[in-house]
Design an enzyme around this catalytic site. Structure first.
Site, short mmCIF file in Angstrom:
data_model
loop_
_atom_site.label_atom_id
_atom_site.label_comp_id
_atom_site.label_asym_id
_atom_site.label_seq_id
_atom_site.Cartn_x
_atom_site.Cartn_y
_atom_site.Cartn_z
N ASP A 87 -22.19 73.91 -55.82
CA ASP A 87 -21.84 72.64 -56.11
C ASP A 87 -21.73 72.36 -57.81
OD1 ASP A 87 -22.14 71.08 -53.58
OD2 ASP A 87 -24.25 71.77 -53.77
N GLY A 88 -22.26 73.03 -58.47
CA GLY A 88 -22.07 72.89 -59.79
C GLY A 88 -20.62 73.59 -60.22
N GLU A 131 -26.17 69.05 -63.22
CA GLU A 131 -26.35 68.95 -64.64
C GLU A 131 -27.57 67.53 -64.86
OE1 GLU A 131 -25.44 71.14 -67.04
OE2 GLU A 131 -24.91 72.57 -65.42
#
Length: 310
Positions: A66-67, A280
């Site tokens: 996902d990052g 994040e």
């Protein structure tokens, strides 16, 4: 006929993935001009996307979790060009949790994921734009806070490598006795809520943190974000709900959650709070989260559950 030109941006953690290497060779054999770039340090994805646009590629493929997806999508979204003038976005899920890919029904293998990009036309998708002290930031999947955010931030990288998404569940269970509510005021069009919460989700996608389905009705093409607030709880239900949230059980949320679908949400807190923006962390007392309609074009399965329009 000109061959399609792709640029695959690969998370360095998966650089030795044999299956992906074979899939890339298969796509090249089908006539796709597919180049690979491997990220090594912060800023690599942004540089590679800029190079891809300068080279006139048709599609940028994020290969990772996902990052990685969020980083590539954010770099495209930061551009001044409209979505139609930017390369389309593809995804090969290679991460630990793959929350966006799971909710979107993406293929499980690298070859199937690359084949989908070749076979399915790109569709317009929304993104979340988050403005805070160090903003703006972009989210392809979800902004989350509270219980789920702490699980994600505290889960050990080694544990994730060994256990995959189960690592988030184990970390969540270890925190059940120390859920600390956060105080904030949330407002949007015809919506206002203020109080203490233990979990918060602002979804473009539906789940985060290794399967926590905080926004089970979210769509990525409706111009709206889905807001879910789990208020502070007391008594025996608190640890029970914590366990169910960690396991991604929608029934637990339906019993207690505050829900809304809005084009934007503003969050104001007396003390700084942390939002997890697709992995994040961002700390601030004030957040503005906007759903930006049709900001990018993405290749998705024909029956993708995140699409409201067939």
């Amino acid at each position: 006929m000109t061959s399609p030109r792709w640029r695959l941006i690969l998370n360095g953690k998966s650089a030795s993935d044999v299956e992906l290497r074979a899939a890339v060779q298969r796509l090249r054999g089908r006539g796709v001009a597919l180049d690979v770039r491997v990220t090594w340090e912060e800023g690599d994805a942004e540089r590679y996307v800029a190079e891809a646009i300068a080279d006139g590629v048709d599609t940028v493929v994020a290969a990772g979790g996902d990052g990685t997806l969020s980083e590539v999508a954010a770099t495209l979204a930061h551009r001044a060009e409209p979505a139609q003038a930017l390369p389309s976005l593809g995804l090969v899920p290679l991460g630990t949790a793959n929350d966006f890919a799971t909710a979107a029904g993406m293929p499980a293998t690298s070859l199937e994921a690359l084949s989908l990009i070749a076979e399915r036309p790109a569709r317009p998708i929304d993104l979340l734009r988050v403005t805070a002290d160090h903003g703006p930031h972009w989210c392809a999947n979800m902004a989350s806070g509270g219980f789920g955010t702490q699980i994600t931030l505290e889960t050990d990288e080694g544990l994730k490598r060994m256990l995959g998404g189960l690592a988030y569940t184990i970390t969540g269970l270890s925190r059940l006795g120390r859920i600390e509510p956060l105080q904030a005021r949330l407002e949007g069009p015809d919506f206002q809520w203020e109080g203490a919460f233990i979990a918060l989700g602002l979804g473009n996608g539906r789940q985060a943190g290794g399967g926590q389905a905080l926004c089970p009705g979210a769509l990525i093409d409706d111009g709206l974000l889905e807001l879910t607030v789990v208020p502070e709880l007391s008594g025996e239900i608190a640890p029970t709900l914590g366990r169910l949230i960690t396991a991604g059980k929608e029934a637990a949320l339906e019993a207690v959650a505050v829900r809304a679908r809005l084009p934007w949400v503003r969050i104001v807190a007396e003390q700084p709070i942390t939002l997890n923006l697709d992995g994040e962390p961002e700390i601030s007392r004030r957040f503005q989260i906007d759903c930006v309609p049709a900001r990018l074009r993405m290749h998705l399965p024909a029956a993708c559950p995140l699409l409201g329009t067939p």
